[in-house]
Design a protein around this motif. Sequence first.
Motif, mmCIF file in Angstrom:
data_model
loop_
_atom_site.group_PDB
_atom_site.id
_atom_site.type_symbol
_atom_site.label_atom_id
_atom_site.label_comp_id
_atom_site.label_asym_id
_atom_site.label_seq_id
_atom_site.Cartn_x
_atom_site.Cartn_y
_atom_site.Cartn_z
ATOM 1 N N LEU A 141 0.829 -1.213 0.000
ATOM 2 C CA LEU A 141 0.000 0.000 0.000
ATOM 3 C C LEU A 141 0.862 1.262 0.000
ATOM 4 C CD1 LEU A 141 -2.875 -1.023 2.426
ATOM 5 C CD2 LEU A 141 -2.966 -0.773 -0.052
ATOM 6 N N GLY A 142 2.001 1.212 0.691
ATOM 7 C CA GLY A 142 2.917 2.345 0.681
ATOM 8 C C GLY A 142 3.478 2.604 -0.712
ATOM 9 N N PHE A 143 3.797 1.525 -1.419
ATOM 10 C CA PHE A 143 4.304 1.682 -2.785
ATOM 11 C C PHE A 143 3.224 2.249 -3.700
ATOM 12 C CE2 PHE A 143 5.264 -0.089 -7.032
ATOM 13 C CZ PHE A 143 6.448 0.581 -7.243
ATOM 14 N N ILE A 144 1.985 1.810 -3.523
ATOM 15 C CA ILE A 144 0.885 2.339 -4.327
ATOM 16 C C ILE A 144 0.692 3.828 -4.049
ATOM 17 C CG2 ILE A 144 -1.618 2.213 -4.676
ATOM 18 C CD1 ILE A 144 -1.353 -0.823 -4.256
ATOM 19 N N GLU A 145 0.830 4.233 -2.800
ATOM 20 C CA GLU A 145 0.723 5.657 -2.472
ATOM 21 C C GLU A 145 1.827 6.457 -3.158
ATOM 22 O OE1 GLU A 145 0.604 6.038 1.764
ATOM 23 O OE2 GLU A 145 -1.360 5.064 1.907
ATOM 24 N N GLN A 146 3.039 5.888 -3.227
ATOM 25 C CA GLN A 146 4.133 6.557 -3.942
ATOM 26 C C GLN A 146 3.790 6.710 -5.421
ATOM 27 O OE1 GLN A 146 7.686 4.289 -3.385
ATOM 28 N NE2 GLN A 146 8.200 5.277 -1.444
ATOM 29 N N LEU A 147 3.203 5.666 -6.011
ATOM 30 C CA LEU A 147 2.837 5.743 -7.425
ATOM 31 C C LEU A 147 1.749 6.780 -7.668
ATOM 32 C CD1 LEU A 147 2.792 1.976 -8.474
ATOM 33 C CD2 LEU A 147 4.509 3.694 -9.025
ATOM 34 N N ASN A 148 0.850 6.957 -6.719
ATOM 35 C CA ASN A 148 -0.216 7.944 -6.876
ATOM 36 C C ASN A 148 0.316 9.374 -6.853
ATOM 37 O OD1 ASN A 148 -2.326 6.145 -7.197
ATOM 38 N ND2 ASN A 148 -2.725 6.016 -5.002
ATOM 39 N N GLU A 149 1.509 9.587 -6.315
ATOM 40 C CA GLU A 149 2.087 10.923 -6.251
ATOM 41 C C GLU A 149 2.713 11.359 -7.581
ATOM 42 O OE1 GLU A 149 4.843 10.811 -3.028
ATOM 43 O OE2 GLU A 149 3.281 10.499 -1.524
ATOM 44 N N VAL A 150 2.935 10.424 -8.487
ATOM 45 C CA VAL A 150 3.588 10.735 -9.755
ATOM 46 C C VAL A 150 2.603 11.458 -10.672
ATOM 47 C CG1 VAL A 150 4.696 9.723 -11.786
ATOM 48 C CG2 VAL A 150 5.103 8.739 -9.535
ATOM 49 N N ASP A 151 3.074 12.559 -11.289
ATOM 50 C CA ASP A 151 2.250 13.327 -12.212
ATOM 51 C C ASP A 151 2.292 12.669 -13.595
ATOM 52 O OD1 ASP A 151 0.759 15.286 -13.453
ATOM 53 O OD2 ASP A 151 2.494 16.569 -13.808
ATOM 54 N N VAL A 152 1.174 12.127 -14.038
ATOM 55 C CA VAL A 152 1.121 11.440 -15.321
ATOM 56 C C VAL A 152 0.129 12.106 -16.279
ATOM 57 C CG1 VAL A 152 1.823 9.181 -14.430
ATOM 58 C CG2 VAL A 152 -0.587 9.809 -14.421
ATOM 59 N N ASP A 153 -0.211 13.340 -16.025
ATOM 60 C CA ASP A 153 -1.192 14.024 -16.851
ATOM 61 C C ASP A 153 -0.729 14.204 -18.289
ATOM 62 O OD1 ASP A 153 -2.984 14.220 -14.781
ATOM 63 O OD2 ASP A 153 -2.230 16.173 -14.127
ATOM 64 N N SER A 154 0.561 14.440 -18.493
ATOM 65 C CA SER A 154 1.057 14.688 -19.848
ATOM 66 C C SER A 154 1.629 13.437 -20.504
ATOM 67 C CB SER A 154 2.132 15.776 -19.804
ATOM 68 O OG SER A 154 3.210 15.344 -19.002
ATOM 69 N N VAL A 155 1.428 12.285 -19.915
ATOM 70 C CA VAL A 155 1.974 11.040 -20.457
ATOM 71 C C VAL A 155 0.901 10.335 -21.281
ATOM 72 C CG1 VAL A 155 2.975 8.806 -19.871
ATOM 73 C CG2 VAL A 155 3.530 10.806 -18.496
ATOM 74 N N GLU A 156 1.269 9.967 -22.509
ATOM 75 C CA GLU A 156 0.334 9.251 -23.368
ATOM 76 C C GLU A 156 0.234 7.795 -22.935
ATOM 77 O OE1 GLU A 156 0.353 9.102 -27.720
ATOM 78 O OE2 GLU A 156 1.279 11.078 -27.618
ATOM 79 N N PRO A 157 -0.970 7.221 -22.960
ATOM 80 C CA PRO A 157 -1.088 5.794 -22.640
ATOM 81 C C PRO A 157 -0.383 4.948 -23.685
ATOM 82 C CG PRO A 157 -3.256 6.811 -22.918
ATOM 83 C CD PRO A 157 -2.237 7.844 -23.235
ATOM 84 N N MET A 158 0.154 3.813 -23.260
ATOM 85 C CA MET A 158 0.833 2.932 -24.198
ATOM 86 C C MET A 158 0.512 1.483 -23.871
ATOM 87 S SD MET A 158 4.652 3.606 -22.935
ATOM 88 C CE MET A 158 5.420 2.656 -21.668
#
Length: 95
Positions: free
Chosen positions: A35-52
Amino acid sequence: MSIDIETAAKVAKLARIKVEDEALPALAQEFNDILGFIEQLNEVDVDSVEPMVSVTPMRLKRRVDGVTDGDQQEKVLKNAPDAREGFFAVPKVVE
């Protein structure tokens, strides 16, 4: 969010995994680490990243859609243990 021992036991029961009582604290800690790792991933800004769909951009290999030499019934049936009237013969399974 923190996972306690009772919640870890409930998750193990729902997953139908037998966990001994002495292993429950370690399981709860593993859940908390996840859960701590998932919280770290939620902090990453991915708004400008295209899905792949893959980490490396590639196109699937395609074979040439060409007419092949069909009509090999005799060659195929030559390997059959039992062939009758141009078909594979199999034993009856429904009585």
